[in-house]
Scaffold this active site. Structure first.
Site, PDB file in Angstrom:
ATOM      1  N   SER A  38       0.672 -51.717   2.311  1.00  0.00           N
ATOM      2  CA  SER A  38       1.734 -52.350   1.528  1.00  0.00           C
ATOM      3  C   SER A  38       1.144 -53.119   0.356  1.00  0.00           C
ATOM      4  CB  SER A  38       2.483 -53.321   2.455  1.00  0.00           C
ATOM      5  OG  SER A  38       3.260 -54.210   1.688  1.00  0.00           O
ATOM      6  N   TYR A  46       2.752 -60.373   9.045  1.00  0.00           N
ATOM      7  CA  TYR A  46       2.965 -58.945   8.768  1.00  0.00           C
ATOM      8  C   TYR A  46       1.950 -58.455   7.733  1.00  0.00           C
ATOM      9  CZ  TYR A  46       4.822 -54.853   6.392  1.00  0.00           C
ATOM     10  OH  TYR A  46       4.929 -53.622   5.803  1.00  0.00           O
ATOM     11  N   LYS A  49      -1.564 -55.706   7.785  1.00  0.00           N
ATOM     12  CA  LYS A  49      -1.908 -54.606   6.864  1.00  0.00           C
ATOM     13  C   LYS A  49      -3.328 -54.790   6.325  1.00  0.00           C
ATOM     14  CE  LYS A  49       2.058 -52.537   7.191  1.00  0.00           C
ATOM     15  NZ  LYS A  49       2.145 -51.361   8.067  1.00  0.00           N
TER      16      LYS A  49
HETATM   17  P1  NAD Z   1      10.759 -48.227  10.288  1.00  0.00           P
HETATM   18  O1  NAD Z   1      10.918 -49.395  11.178  1.00  0.00           O
HETATM   19  O2  NAD Z   1      11.985 -47.519   9.832  1.00  0.00           O
HETATM   20  O3  NAD Z   1       9.776 -47.149  10.959  1.00  0.00           O
HETATM   21  C1  NAD Z   1       8.743 -47.513  11.828  1.00  0.00           C
HETATM   22  C2  NAD Z   1       8.899 -46.680  13.085  1.00  0.00           C
HETATM   23  O4  NAD Z   1       7.852 -46.986  13.986  1.00  0.00           O
HETATM   24  C3  NAD Z   1      10.229 -46.942  13.809  1.00  0.00           C
HETATM   25  O5  NAD Z   1      10.890 -45.720  14.005  1.00  0.00           O
HETATM   26  C4  NAD Z   1       9.792 -47.564  15.140  1.00  0.00           C
HETATM   27  O6  NAD Z   1      10.645 -47.187  16.195  1.00  0.00           O
HETATM   28  C5  NAD Z   1       8.394 -47.031  15.292  1.00  0.00           C
HETATM   29  N1  NAD Z   1       7.462 -47.847  16.086  1.00  0.00           N
HETATM   30  C6  NAD Z   1       7.158 -49.169  15.930  1.00  0.00           C
HETATM   31  N2  NAD Z   1       6.228 -49.536  16.802  1.00  0.00           N
HETATM   32  C7  NAD Z   1       5.912 -48.423  17.540  1.00  0.00           C
HETATM   33  C8  NAD Z   1       5.006 -48.158  18.585  1.00  0.00           C
HETATM   34  N3  NAD Z   1       4.189 -49.101  19.094  1.00  0.00           N
HETATM   35  N4  NAD Z   1       4.949 -46.892  19.088  1.00  0.00           N
HETATM   36  C9  NAD Z   1       5.744 -45.920  18.596  1.00  0.00           C
HETATM   37  N5  NAD Z   1       6.622 -46.110  17.598  1.00  0.00           N
HETATM   38  C10 NAD Z   1       6.694 -47.351  17.071  1.00  0.00           C
HETATM   39  O7  NAD Z   1       9.888 -48.704   9.027  1.00  0.00           O
HETATM   40  P2  NAD Z   1       9.601 -47.955   7.652  1.00  0.00           P
HETATM   41  O8  NAD Z   1      10.316 -48.692   6.587  1.00  0.00           O
HETATM   42  O9  NAD Z   1       9.777 -46.496   7.799  1.00  0.00           O
HETATM   43  O10 NAD Z   1       8.061 -48.306   7.495  1.00  0.00           O
HETATM   44  C11 NAD Z   1       7.043 -47.440   7.961  1.00  0.00           C
HETATM   45  C12 NAD Z   1       5.703 -48.097   7.754  1.00  0.00           C
HETATM   46  O11 NAD Z   1       5.567 -48.428   6.370  1.00  0.00           O
HETATM   47  C13 NAD Z   1       5.532 -49.408   8.516  1.00  0.00           C
HETATM   48  O12 NAD Z   1       4.205 -49.486   8.972  1.00  0.00           O
HETATM   49  C14 NAD Z   1       5.783 -50.462   7.477  1.00  0.00           C
HETATM   50  O13 NAD Z   1       5.115 -51.658   7.733  1.00  0.00           O
HETATM   51  C15 NAD Z   1       5.231 -49.789   6.225  1.00  0.00           C
HETATM   52  N6  NAD Z   1       5.821 -50.306   4.981  1.00  0.00           N
HETATM   53  C16 NAD Z   1       7.183 -50.300   4.825  1.00  0.00           C
HETATM   54  C17 NAD Z   1       7.741 -50.818   3.670  1.00  0.00           C
HETATM   55  C18 NAD Z   1       9.237 -50.862   3.489  1.00  0.00           C
HETATM   56  O14 NAD Z   1       9.710 -51.606   2.627  1.00  0.00           O
HETATM   57  N7  NAD Z   1      10.030 -50.100   4.225  1.00  0.00           N
HETATM   58  C19 NAD Z   1       6.910 -51.324   2.656  1.00  0.00           C
HETATM   59  C20 NAD Z   1       5.529 -51.297   2.835  1.00  0.00           C
HETATM   60  C21 NAD Z   1       4.990 -50.770   4.006  1.00  0.00           C
END
Ligand code: NAD
Ligand code: UDP
Length: 334
Positions: free
Chosen positions: A125, A150, A154
């Protein structure tokens, strides 16, 4: 043909990436414990692409479950999305965030090592740049000083990945530093489904437009920016998903640990996003200006040159596309 494991692949960014991978001929295996996703997303991915997905409902912190998956599935690369992502919640529940986000990564890396899987793409991120770097953010900048647990997960995971890649010359790691993903698949079949009151701006906008929330609060209009509101680099989730396909192709041919920004390279203010949403969708949004939100940085956006150079990737969707697709998703999914 390559077979790719998507941890957290039923989530917002993972599901869109699954679609783009399947469209490009990759095979997709998803491991998700459905903490923040619904099983129906798998059917939706299959509906959009006309291709099938192998799904494991497992926690990727569970080593024996991950081992069993890698024993069976002949995986060529892992794209690791699984993790908790709510910044505010991480301040309240730091142990939960450190445990899940770090443990999931270590478990996957250990099992990959035992199964000789050598490619790893990580969902990092822009938050790793912290509050002190000048804009635009460039990958060569010193990272750190994250303002939430959080963000620190990362940062720590990027460091772990650097250290692990340094000991295994065959390992290829790409840490994708996402800026602000918004939008949804144009089909309206998959998108972001925040549980409870949204923290992020776009879902708050769409829920306000829908009448689920009464009024959007703009967090401060007294920043040192042209219109006084904060500036971010919003990126359509389909562009972001395509960035993963490009990163995967890069990782198939290059070893080492490489951080790469995935952003549009353009900054947009909160007021600009609201106005664009109103114009594109012909909607009047109910909003008011409130106080600043703790911890918000006035402005940041990506230097997107490295992604162009290494991955031959750049964004194609406009802010208008993002506003239209976010609204379409909100309307189709009650
Ligand atoms: P999201 O919550 O929609 O997707 C994450 C998925 O991981 C979910 O489906 C959840 O059920 C699953 N999950 C969590 N812990 C788990 C575990 N221990 N075992 C199996 N499954 C697990 O989030 P997203 O927005 O799709 O983000 C995906 C990744 O990108 C994350 O790591 C997040 O930190 C990173 N990210 C997201 C954003 C954003 O704004 N959406 C920005 C920067 C980084
Ligand atoms: N924001 C806002 N009202 C909201 C949610 C967010 O004004 O209800 C602003 C927030 O202050 C920030 C921008 O919108 O300037 C993007 O916030 P978001 O939480 O989506 O992303 P991040 O802060 O993580 O970049």
């Amino acid at each position: 043909m390559s077979r790719i494991l998507l941890s957290g692949g039923a989530g917002y960014i993972g599901s869109h990436t699954a679609v783009e991978l399947l469209n490009e001929g990759f095979e997709v295996v998803i491991a998700d414990n459905l903490y923040n996703a619904e099983k129906s997303v798998i059917d939706r991915i299959e509906e959009i692409t006309g291709k099938s997905v192998t799904f494991y409902e497992i926690d990727v912190c569970d080593k024996s479950a991950v081992d069993a998956l890698l024993d069976k599935e002949n995986i060529d690369a892992v794209i690791h999305f699984a993790g908790y992502k709510a910044v505010g919640e991480s301040v309240q529940k730091p142990l939960m965030y450190y445990r899940n986000n770090i443990d999931a990564t270590l478990t996957l890396l250990e099992s990959m090592k035992e199964h000789n899987v050598k490619r790893f793409i990580f969902s990092s991120s822009a938050t790793v740049y912290g509050p002190f770097n000048a804009i635009p953010y460039v990958e060569t900048m010193k990272i750190g000083d994250c303002t939430s647990p959080y963000g620190t997960t990362k940062l720590m995971i990027e460091k772990i990945l650097d250290d692990v890649a340094a000991t295994d010359k065959e390992l290829s790691v790409v840490s994708l530093r996402y800026f602000n993903p918004i939008g949804a698949h144009p089909s309206g079949l998959i998108g972001e489904k925040p549980s409870g009151i949204p923290n992020n701006l776009m879902p708050y906008i769409t829920q306000t437009a829908k009448g689920i929330r009464e009024c959007l609060t703009v967090f401060g209009d007294d920043y040192d920016t042209p219109d006084g509101t904060c500036i971010r680099d919003y990126i359509h989730v389909v562009d972001l998903a395509k960035g993963h396909v490009a990163a995967l192709k890069y990782a198939l041919n290059h070893a080492g640990s490489t951080p790469i920004n995935l952003g549009s390279g353009k900054g947009t203010s909160v007021f600009e996003l609201i106005k664009t949403f109103e114009r594109v969708n012909n909607i009047k949004l109910n909003y008011k200006v409130g106080p600043r939100r703790d911890g918000d940085i006035a402005a940041f956006y990506a230097d997107a040159a490295l992604a162009k150079k290494l991955l031959n990737w750049e964004t194609h969707q406009t802010l208008e596309d993002s506003c239209r697709d976010s609204w379409n998703w909100e309307c189709k999914n009650k």
